[in-house]
Design a protein around this motif. Sequence first.
Motif, short mmCIF file in Angstrom:
data_model
loop_
_atom_site.label_atom_id
_atom_site.label_comp_id
_atom_site.label_asym_id
_atom_site.label_seq_id
_atom_site.Cartn_x
_atom_site.Cartn_y
_atom_site.Cartn_z
N PRO A 93 0.79 -1.23 0.00
CA PRO A 93 0.00 0.00 0.00
C PRO A 93 0.83 1.28 0.00
CG PRO A 93 0.11 -0.87 2.21
CD PRO A 93 0.86 -1.84 1.34
N THR A 94 2.15 1.15 -0.06
CA THR A 94 3.02 2.33 0.00
C THR A 94 2.74 3.27 -1.18
OG1 THR A 94 4.77 1.06 1.09
CG2 THR A 94 5.41 3.13 0.06
N ILE A 95 2.69 4.55 -0.90
CA ILE A 95 2.48 5.55 -1.94
C ILE A 95 3.62 6.57 -1.88
CG2 ILE A 95 -0.03 5.34 -1.88
CD1 ILE A 95 -0.10 7.95 -0.25
N THR A 96 3.84 7.26 -2.99
CA THR A 96 4.82 8.34 -3.06
C THR A 96 4.09 9.67 -3.10
OG1 THR A 96 6.41 6.93 -4.25
CG2 THR A 96 6.74 9.33 -4.34
N VAL A 97 4.39 10.54 -2.15
CA VAL A 97 3.72 11.84 -2.07
C VAL A 97 4.14 12.69 -3.27
CG1 VAL A 97 3.41 13.93 -0.70
CG2 VAL A 97 3.64 11.71 0.43
N GLU A 98 3.16 13.18 -4.04
CA GLU A 98 3.45 13.90 -5.27
C GLU A 98 3.72 15.39 -5.06
OE1 GLU A 98 0.30 13.10 -7.97
OE2 GLU A 98 0.84 10.98 -8.22
N GLN A 99 3.29 15.94 -3.93
CA GLN A 99 3.56 17.34 -3.65
C GLN A 99 3.68 17.54 -2.13
OE1 GLN A 99 0.28 19.55 -5.24
NE2 GLN A 99 -1.21 18.71 -3.82
N ASP A 100 4.35 18.61 -1.74
CA ASP A 100 4.54 18.87 -0.31
C ASP A 100 3.19 18.95 0.40
OD1 ASP A 100 7.25 18.98 -0.74
OD2 ASP A 100 7.34 21.17 -0.82
N LEU A 101 3.13 18.31 1.56
CA LEU A 101 1.94 18.42 2.40
C LEU A 101 2.26 19.39 3.53
CD1 LEU A 101 0.84 14.66 2.62
CD2 LEU A 101 0.13 16.41 0.97
N ARG A 102 1.43 20.40 3.69
CA ARG A 102 1.70 21.45 4.66
C ARG A 102 0.60 21.51 5.72
NH1 ARG A 102 5.61 24.93 2.51
NH2 ARG A 102 6.09 24.50 0.32
N ASP A 103 0.97 22.03 6.88
CA ASP A 103 -0.01 22.20 7.94
C ASP A 103 -0.71 23.55 7.78
OD1 ASP A 103 1.77 24.12 8.80
OD2 ASP A 103 2.51 22.96 10.51
N GLY A 104 -1.53 23.91 8.74
CA GLY A 104 -2.29 25.15 8.65
C GLY A 104 -1.43 26.40 8.61
N ILE A 109 5.05 19.24 6.31
CA ILE A 109 5.06 18.12 7.26
C ILE A 109 5.44 16.82 6.56
CG2 ILE A 109 3.45 19.16 8.88
CD1 ILE A 109 1.20 17.64 7.55
N VAL A 110 5.16 16.74 5.24
CA VAL A 110 5.60 15.60 4.43
C VAL A 110 6.08 16.16 3.11
CG1 VAL A 110 5.00 13.40 3.37
CG2 VAL A 110 3.89 14.08 5.50
N ALA A 111 7.37 15.96 2.83
CA ALA A 111 7.95 16.53 1.61
C ALA A 111 7.60 15.70 0.38
CB ALA A 111 9.46 16.62 1.76
N ARG A 112 7.52 16.37 -0.74
CA ARG A 112 7.25 15.69 -2.00
C ARG A 112 8.32 14.63 -2.27
NH1 ARG A 112 7.47 18.58 -7.88
NH2 ARG A 112 9.68 18.15 -7.56
N GLY A 113 7.87 13.48 -2.75
CA GLY A 113 8.80 12.38 -3.02
C GLY A 113 8.94 11.40 -1.88
N THR A 114 8.39 11.75 -0.71
CA THR A 114 8.46 10.85 0.44
C THR A 114 7.55 9.63 0.21
OG1 THR A 114 8.82 12.72 1.93
CG2 THR A 114 8.10 10.65 2.93
N ARG A 115 8.06 8.46 0.54
CA ARG A 115 7.26 7.24 0.44
C ARG A 115 6.58 6.98 1.78
NH1 ARG A 115 7.70 3.81 -3.58
NH2 ARG A 115 7.63 1.93 -2.28
N VAL A 116 5.26 6.80 1.72
CA VAL A 116 4.46 6.64 2.93
C VAL A 116 3.69 5.33 2.88
CG1 VAL A 116 2.62 7.62 4.35
CG2 VAL A 116 4.23 9.14 3.18
#
Length: 214
Positions: A93-104, A109-116
């Motif tokens: 189920p691992t996915i690769t984050v396609e764009q930076d995830l930011r908080d409010g 909080i999760v950089a683009r390219g990170t595998r989650v």
Amino acid sequence: MKRLLLLSSAMILSLMSQAVSARDYGQQGAVFPVIETDLLSVIQNKLTTMQASGALDRANRELAARTEARVKRPPPVKGIVVASQSRSWIHDPTITVEQDLRDGKGRVIVARGTRVNPLDTVPLRQRLVFLDGDDPEQVAWAKTKTTALNAKLILVRGSPFALMKAEQRRFYFDQSGTLTTKFGVRAVPAVIEQVGRTLKVSEIAIPKAKEGGK
């Protein structure tokens, strides 16, 4: 002087031409006023007529009955058959984050390219068991092989409400085949369980009961 007269004549002819083109020729045929019907009034009149005739109440009852029937017995998931042979595979189920995830506040909080891997934060504590609720053998197999604590029973066909009443156990339904499509399940019964940081998907062929108990 002659040139001036020529220009004056041209201007007079031009004005006469405009006057002729603007002439009122009178009414040439029947003229009707433009009347646009108020759509809301049409709808209101239609509803009033239906209410007076009882058609509106009948339509509401029919809609409620169809909705209740669809909830109690959803449309079966298309393309699912009875498993004729057992097979299994691993789903990562691992996915690769396609764009930076930011908080409010705009902080990454999760950089683009990170595998989650979702299983790292939300593990699958109960097996997912898919079955045809209209097949008594599959229902009996699920009852003997699982408990309410270690598995969720998910139908691809049948009535979860009828089975809950008969079996005194919670049943779910794979609406629109969302889960079976995601995990590639094409035959039931099927089981999904966590193995490490992956999911093991198994389609299981149930041995047929021998006729006459032999």
